[in-house]
Design a protein around this motif. Structure first.
Motif, PDB file in Angstrom:
ATOM      1  N   LEU A   8       0.812  -1.217   0.000  1.00  0.00           N
ATOM      2  CA  LEU A   8       0.000   0.000   0.000  1.00  0.00           C
ATOM      3  C   LEU A   8       0.847   1.271   0.000  1.00  0.00           C
ATOM      4  O   LEU A   8       0.444   2.291  -0.546  1.00  0.00           O
ATOM      5  CB  LEU A   8      -0.946   0.024   1.199  1.00  0.00           C
ATOM      6  N   LEU A  12       0.087   4.428  -2.402  1.00  0.00           N
ATOM      7  CA  LEU A  12      -0.323   5.713  -1.841  1.00  0.00           C
ATOM      8  C   LEU A  12       0.647   6.825  -2.230  1.00  0.00           C
ATOM      9  O   LEU A  12       0.239   7.960  -2.491  1.00  0.00           O
ATOM     10  CB  LEU A  12      -0.446   5.614  -0.317  1.00  0.00           C
ATOM     11  N   SER A  16      -0.401  10.056  -4.371  1.00  0.00           N
ATOM     12  CA  SER A  16      -0.167  11.407  -3.851  1.00  0.00           C
ATOM     13  C   SER A  16       0.431  12.293  -4.935  1.00  0.00           C
ATOM     14  O   SER A  16       0.010  13.435  -5.135  1.00  0.00           O
ATOM     15  CB  SER A  16       0.788  11.362  -2.654  1.00  0.00           C
ATOM     16  N   LEU A 120      -5.676  13.128   0.537  1.00  0.00           N
ATOM     17  CA  LEU A 120      -6.139  11.897   1.193  1.00  0.00           C
ATOM     18  C   LEU A 120      -5.091  10.794   1.144  1.00  0.00           C
ATOM     19  O   LEU A 120      -4.885  10.075   2.131  1.00  0.00           O
ATOM     20  CB  LEU A 120      -7.442  11.426   0.562  1.00  0.00           C
ATOM     21  N   CYS A 121      -4.414  10.657   0.013  1.00  0.00           N
ATOM     22  CA  CYS A 121      -3.387   9.619  -0.088  1.00  0.00           C
ATOM     23  C   CYS A 121      -2.181   9.932   0.787  1.00  0.00           C
ATOM     24  O   CYS A 121      -1.562   9.036   1.364  1.00  0.00           O
ATOM     25  CB  CYS A 121      -2.962   9.433  -1.542  1.00  0.00           C
ATOM     26  N   LEU A 123      -2.325  11.643   3.672  1.00  0.00           N
ATOM     27  CA  LEU A 123      -2.762  11.345   5.038  1.00  0.00           C
ATOM     28  C   LEU A 123      -2.814   9.838   5.287  1.00  0.00           C
ATOM     29  O   LEU A 123      -2.410   9.364   6.354  1.00  0.00           O
ATOM     30  CB  LEU A 123      -4.122  11.976   5.302  1.00  0.00           C
ATOM     31  N   ALA A 124      -3.306   9.095   4.311  1.00  0.00           N
ATOM     32  CA  ALA A 124      -3.348   7.633   4.459  1.00  0.00           C
ATOM     33  C   ALA A 124      -1.939   7.059   4.571  1.00  0.00           C
ATOM     34  O   ALA A 124      -1.703   6.098   5.312  1.00  0.00           O
ATOM     35  CB  ALA A 124      -4.086   7.013   3.281  1.00  0.00           C
ATOM     36  N   VAL A 127      -0.811   7.640   8.136  1.00  0.00           N
ATOM     37  CA  VAL A 127      -1.502   6.708   9.032  1.00  0.00           C
ATOM     38  C   VAL A 127      -0.893   5.310   8.876  1.00  0.00           C
ATOM     39  O   VAL A 127      -0.696   4.586   9.867  1.00  0.00           O
ATOM     40  CB  VAL A 127      -3.014   6.686   8.743  1.00  0.00           C
ATOM     41  N   LEU A 128      -0.549   4.944   7.660  1.00  0.00           N
ATOM     42  CA  LEU A 128       0.024   3.628   7.391  1.00  0.00           C
ATOM     43  C   LEU A 128       1.391   3.489   8.051  1.00  0.00           C
ATOM     44  O   LEU A 128       1.770   2.411   8.499  1.00  0.00           O
ATOM     45  CB  LEU A 128       0.137   3.412   5.888  1.00  0.00           C
TER      46      LEU A 128
END
Length: 131
Positions: A8, A12, A16, A120-121, A123-124, A127-128
């Motif tokens: 992922l 991501l 981005s 969003l990508c 931020l993801a 988080v990842l």
């Protein structure tokens, strides 16, 4: 078995870049287009007939008279003396429309969508990294 972060993370990161690189210039371009766009005003136009053609006679905000001729097909259902609501571009009165003008800006909309995908990508991705 591989962890989700291993496959992922690069996806991501790529998304981005796909979002930010075209998204920010499209946002700027859309904003410039929006700021340079002239406002539209509405007025009442009178239908007249001349030599087999029908046309609209109207005045803009500065009381400058304008006349436009059309074929019978374009003015079907309108008779001489009828009044219609006409919208025109205040910067270029030769641009007019019988209906309300649409003020869409697809460049700005696409810029917002791509920039949101980039945010969003990103931020993801953060988080990842925590997991």
């Amino acid at each position: 078995m591989s962890e989700p972060a291993e496959f992922l993370g690069p996806i991501l990161e790529l998304m981005s870049w796909v979002g930010f690189v075209p998204g920010i210039p499209l946002l700027i371009t859309g904003w410039v287009i929006t700021k340079r766009r002239c406002l539209w005003a509405s007025t009442t136009a009178e239908v007249f007939e001349a030599g087999g053609f029908k046309g609209f006679r109207w005045s803009d905000e500065a009381n400058t008279p304008h006349i436009s001729l059309h074929t019978a097909e374009q003015t079907r259902g309108l008779g001489p003396g009828d009044e219609v609501l006409l919208c025109y571009d205040t910067c270029h009165p030769a641009r007019w429309s019988i209906g309300e003008p649409r003020n869409d800006n697809p460049v700005l909309a696409l810029g917002w969508i791509l920039t949101a995908v980039g945010i969003l990508c990103t931020l993801a991705g953060f988080v990842l990294m925590m997991f």
